[in-house]
Each structure stands twice: as C-alpha cells, then as structure tokens.
Design a protein around this motif. Structure first.
Motif, PDB file in Angstrom:
ATOM      1  N   LEU A  63       0.831  -1.207   0.000  1.00 15.16           N
ATOM      2  CA  LEU A  63       0.000   0.000   0.000  1.00 15.16           C
ATOM      3  C   LEU A  63       0.865   1.255   0.000  1.00 15.16           C
ATOM      4  CD1 LEU A  63      -2.831  -1.104   2.430  1.00 15.16           C
ATOM      5  CD2 LEU A  63      -3.080  -0.595  -0.010  1.00 15.16           C
ATOM      6  N   GLN A  64       1.938   1.248   0.786  1.00 16.10           N
ATOM      7  CA  GLN A  64       2.813   2.411   0.821  1.00 16.10           C
ATOM      8  C   GLN A  64       3.518   2.609  -0.516  1.00 16.10           C
ATOM      9  OE1 GLN A  64       5.381   2.879   4.209  1.00 16.10           O
ATOM     10  NE2 GLN A  64       6.305   4.726   3.367  1.00 16.10           N
ATOM     11  N   ALA A  65       3.936   1.522  -1.162  1.00 13.18           N
ATOM     12  CA  ALA A  65       4.601   1.636  -2.461  1.00 13.18           C
ATOM     13  C   ALA A  65       3.655   2.211  -3.515  1.00 13.18           C
ATOM     14  CB  ALA A  65       5.141   0.286  -2.915  1.00 13.18           C
ATOM     15  N   ARG A  66       2.380   2.000  -3.352  1.00 11.42           N
ATOM     16  CA  ARG A  66       1.420   2.602  -4.288  1.00 11.42           C
ATOM     17  C   ARG A  66       1.320   4.103  -4.064  1.00 11.42           C
ATOM     18  NH1 ARG A  66      -4.007  -0.501  -5.437  1.00 11.42           N
ATOM     19  NH2 ARG A  66      -3.723   0.654  -7.371  1.00 11.42           N
ATOM     20  N   ARG A  67       1.497   4.534  -2.810  1.00 15.44           N
ATOM     21  CA  ARG A  67       1.435   5.962  -2.491  1.00 15.44           C
ATOM     22  C   ARG A  67       2.769   6.659  -2.713  1.00 15.44           C
ATOM     23  NH1 ARG A  67      -0.624   3.617   2.205  1.00 15.44           N
ATOM     24  NH2 ARG A  67       1.207   4.308   3.354  1.00 15.44           N
ATOM     25  N   ASP A  68       3.853   5.920  -2.462  1.00 15.51           N
ATOM     26  CA  ASP A  68       5.198   6.504  -2.427  1.00 15.51           C
ATOM     27  C   ASP A  68       6.162   5.564  -3.138  1.00 15.51           C
ATOM     28  OD1 ASP A  68       7.502   7.900  -1.761  1.00 15.51           O
ATOM     29  OD2 ASP A  68       7.480   7.302   0.353  1.00 15.51           O
ATOM     30  N   ASN A  69       6.062   5.531  -4.463  1.00 15.42           N
ATOM     31  CA  ASN A  69       6.880   4.635  -5.271  1.00 15.42           C
ATOM     32  C   ASN A  69       8.357   4.855  -4.968  1.00 15.42           C
ATOM     33  OD1 ASN A  69       7.698   2.819  -7.232  1.00 15.42           O
ATOM     34  ND2 ASN A  69       7.259   4.177  -8.943  1.00 15.42           N
ATOM     35  N   GLY A  70       9.063   3.769  -4.603  1.00 13.88           N
ATOM     36  CA  GLY A  70      10.496   3.842  -4.330  1.00 13.88           C
ATOM     37  C   GLY A  70      10.859   4.038  -2.872  1.00 13.88           C
ATOM     38  N   PHE A  71       9.875   4.020  -1.972  1.00 15.08           N
ATOM     39  CA  PHE A  71      10.172   4.238  -0.556  1.00 15.08           C
ATOM     40  C   PHE A  71      11.080   3.135  -0.018  1.00 15.08           C
ATOM     41  CE2 PHE A  71       7.148   0.942   0.325  1.00 15.08           C
ATOM     42  CZ  PHE A  71       7.371   0.536   1.625  1.00 15.08           C
ATOM     43  N   THR A  72      11.702   3.378   1.109  1.00 12.98           N
ATOM     44  CA  THR A  72      12.561   2.391   1.770  1.00 12.98           C
ATOM     45  C   THR A  72      11.790   1.794   2.935  1.00 12.98           C
ATOM     46  OG1 THR A  72      14.566   3.581   1.168  1.00 12.98           O
ATOM     47  CG2 THR A  72      14.727   2.032   3.010  1.00 12.98           C
ATOM     48  N   CYS A  73      11.566   0.500   2.882  1.00 17.21           N
ATOM     49  CA  CYS A  73      10.835  -0.135   3.977  1.00 17.21           C
ATOM     50  C   CYS A  73      11.807  -0.478   5.112  1.00 17.21           C
ATOM     51  CB  CYS A  73      10.058  -1.355   3.515  1.00 17.21           C
ATOM     52  SG  CYS A  73      11.024  -2.719   2.902  1.00 17.21           S
ATOM     53  N   VAL A  74      11.250  -0.575   6.297  1.00 15.70           N
ATOM     54  CA  VAL A  74      12.042  -0.946   7.463  1.00 15.70           C
ATOM     55  C   VAL A  74      11.845  -2.428   7.734  1.00 15.70           C
ATOM     56  CG1 VAL A  74      11.954   1.366   8.481  1.00 15.70           C
ATOM     57  CG2 VAL A  74      10.209  -0.329   9.078  1.00 15.70           C
TER      58      VAL A  74
ATOM     59  N   MET B 165       9.979  -0.622  -4.111  1.00 21.43           N
ATOM     60  CA  MET B 165      10.394  -0.212  -2.773  1.00 21.43           C
ATOM     61  C   MET B 165      11.825  -0.685  -2.602  1.00 21.43           C
ATOM     62  SD  MET B 165       8.477  -3.031  -0.318  1.00 21.43           S
ATOM     63  CE  MET B 165       6.920  -2.974  -1.175  1.00 21.43           C
ATOM     64  N   VAL B 166      12.526  -0.073  -1.675  1.00 25.42           N
ATOM     65  CA  VAL B 166      13.827  -0.600  -1.294  1.00 25.42           C
ATOM     66  C   VAL B 166      13.524  -1.594  -0.184  1.00 25.42           C
ATOM     67  CG1 VAL B 166      16.115  -0.103  -0.350  1.00 25.42           C
ATOM     68  CG2 VAL B 166      15.027   1.511  -1.945  1.00 25.42           C
ATOM     69  N   TYR B 167      13.667  -2.869  -0.520  1.00 24.17           N
ATOM     70  CA  TYR B 167      13.320  -3.968   0.379  1.00 24.17           C
ATOM     71  C   TYR B 167      14.538  -4.299   1.223  1.00 24.17           C
ATOM     72  CZ  TYR B 167      10.508  -8.033   1.656  1.00 24.17           C
ATOM     73  OH  TYR B 167       9.756  -8.943   2.335  1.00 24.17           O
ATOM     74  N   SER B 168      14.339  -4.544   2.499  1.00 27.16           N
ATOM     75  CA  SER B 168      15.462  -4.658   3.433  1.00 27.16           C
ATOM     76  C   SER B 168      16.095  -6.043   3.520  1.00 27.16           C
ATOM     77  CB  SER B 168      15.009  -4.222   4.828  1.00 27.16           C
ATOM     78  OG  SER B 168      13.941  -5.036   5.274  1.00 27.16           O
ATOM     79  N   TRP B 169      15.496  -7.061   2.883  1.00 27.21           N
ATOM     80  CA  TRP B 169      16.001  -8.429   3.032  1.00 27.21           C
ATOM     81  C   TRP B 169      16.374  -9.012   1.677  1.00 27.21           C
ATOM     82  CZ3 TRP B 169      14.851 -13.121   1.061  1.00 27.21           C
ATOM     83  CH2 TRP B 169      15.438 -14.222   1.681  1.00 27.21           C
ATOM     84  N   PRO B 170      17.407  -9.760   1.550  1.00 23.53           N
ATOM     85  CA  PRO B 170      18.445 -10.052   2.542  1.00 23.53           C
ATOM     86  C   PRO B 170      19.418  -8.894   2.721  1.00 23.53           C
ATOM     87  CG  PRO B 170      18.964 -11.199   0.506  1.00 23.53           C
ATOM     88  CD  PRO B 170      17.632 -10.514   0.304  1.00 23.53           C
ATOM     89  N   GLN B 171      19.460  -8.004   1.715  1.00 22.62           N
ATOM     90  CA  GLN B 171      20.207  -6.760   1.782  1.00 22.62           C
ATOM     91  C   GLN B 171      19.322  -5.699   1.130  1.00 22.62           C
ATOM     92  OE1 GLN B 171      24.161  -7.261  -0.017  1.00 22.62           O
ATOM     93  NE2 GLN B 171      23.757  -9.444   0.047  1.00 22.62           N
ATOM     94  N   PRO B 172      19.457  -4.447   1.542  1.00 21.71           N
ATOM     95  CA  PRO B 172      18.620  -3.424   0.904  1.00 21.71           C
ATOM     96  C   PRO B 172      18.808  -3.424  -0.620  1.00 21.71           C
ATOM     97  CG  PRO B 172      19.702  -2.536   2.844  1.00 21.71           C
ATOM     98  CD  PRO B 172      20.297  -3.895   2.605  1.00 21.71           C
ATOM     99  N   GLN B 173      17.666  -3.519  -1.309  1.00 22.61           N
ATOM    100  CA  GLN B 173      17.686  -3.577  -2.777  1.00 22.61           C
ATOM    101  C   GLN B 173      16.328  -3.139  -3.315  1.00 22.61           C
ATOM    102  OE1 GLN B 173      18.910  -7.400  -4.232  1.00 22.61           O
ATOM    103  NE2 GLN B 173      18.719  -6.819  -6.357  1.00 22.61           N
ATOM    104  N   ARG B 174      16.333  -2.439  -4.450  1.00 20.96           N
ATOM    105  CA  ARG B 174      15.072  -2.036  -5.082  1.00 20.96           C
ATOM    106  C   ARG B 174      14.359  -3.293  -5.591  1.00 20.96           C
ATOM    107  NH1 ARG B 174      14.422   3.316  -5.635  1.00 20.96           N
ATOM    108  NH2 ARG B 174      12.788   3.173  -7.191  1.00 20.96           N
TER     109      ARG B 174
END
Length: 165
Positions: A72-83, A130-139
């Motif tokens: 849902l956040q990626a739909r609002r904020d394309n490219g965000f970094t998730c925690v 999104m920048v996904y945090s697992w296994p390393q931060p990556q788009r």
C-alpha cells in the motif's frame, strides 16, 4: 539473490505475480489446517533453532500484514525504503508460543484475505518499487514482493509440516 531457494526448491518468477493473491490465500488455508492438527504439540520447538508450528503461523500472519502495508505504501510513495519487520524479536515481543493456534489460524486466513485484496487491486502499479530490506537493501518491484510472499508462505508451510510428521 538467487532465484531458487536451496531449502525448499521455490523458484522466483515474477511472471507468477498475477496469481500470487490466490496462491497466498490457498497456502494460508493449508497452514491454518495444519494448525488444527489434533493432539499435536503446536507450541513446542523440536529443536532450539527452529520455531514451533504456532510460531511459524504467527510469523506468516505478521509477514502478510507487513507486506500488505508495504505494498500500500509503495502505491502511495513509489520507491520508498521499507524498514525491517523485526522478525526474530517479534517471537518474544508478541509471545508467539503462547498464542492460541485456533486464533492464529483465523488471523492468518484473515491476513491472507486482506493482503490478497491489495494484490488483486494493483492494476497498473505492479512495477512500483520499494527498497526492500532483506536479505540486503535492494530495489524490488511489487511483482517481486508478491512472489517473495508466496515463497514465505510455501516455505513456512513446509517448516510446519516437517515438525508435524
């Protein structure tokens, strides 16, 4: 990341993203049925390094809820970094082992329905990232997130069944 899980044999294929919602609902239903295994010790760990079946069920429930919010956040904020979701500390903080397996099964199927609804409604946003945090931060695209979540469900269903056999 390799496109094959060495542990369970799951192969990542983003072309499968459109069926992810149905796959997740089905797999969550299978986990819910496994958590209804009569006379099984669902809260006990078979080995200290493995979670118990109910702990895996709680983890999967929380993965589905977290992934829903991320999409849902990626739909609002394309490219965000998730925690990070803090997967390991949640086991203790939320008392996974003390949760009622029937409640977890119901919550899990509800979480799968909620997440599936979000995936079913993506429309033109499948390529949002999104920048996904697992296994390393990556788009990662939402296609990858959907397929990765199917992998989570399938892998943890296997983890649970291995302990119940």
């Amino acid at each position: 990341m390799d496109d094959l899980c060495a542990e369970c044999g799951f192969r990542y294929d983003e072309a499968d993203a459109p069926t992810a919602a149905a796959d997740i609902r089905r797999l969550a239903g299978e986990v819910a049925r496994a958590l209804a295994t009569p006379d099984a010790d669902l809260a006990g760990r078979r080995r200290p390094e493995l979670w118990s079946p109910v702990e895996y069920g709680c983890h999967l429930r929380d993965v589905l809820l977290v992934q829903r919010e991320r999409v849902l956040q990626a739909r609002r904020d394309n490219g965000f970094t998730c925690v990070t979701m803090g997967r390991d500390i949640r086991v203790e903080h939320e008392g996974y082992a003390e949760q009622d397996p029937d409640d977890v099964a119901r919550q899990l199927t509800d979480a799968a329905a909620l997440f599936g609804n979000v995936l079913d409604r993506l429309g033109d946003d499948w390529d949002n990232e999104m920048v996904y945090s697992w296994p390393q931060p990556q788009r990662r695209s939402l296609r990858w997130v959907a397929v990765h979540t199917v992998h989570e469900a399938r892998h943890h269903l296997r983890d649970i069944r291995d302990q119940l056999d």
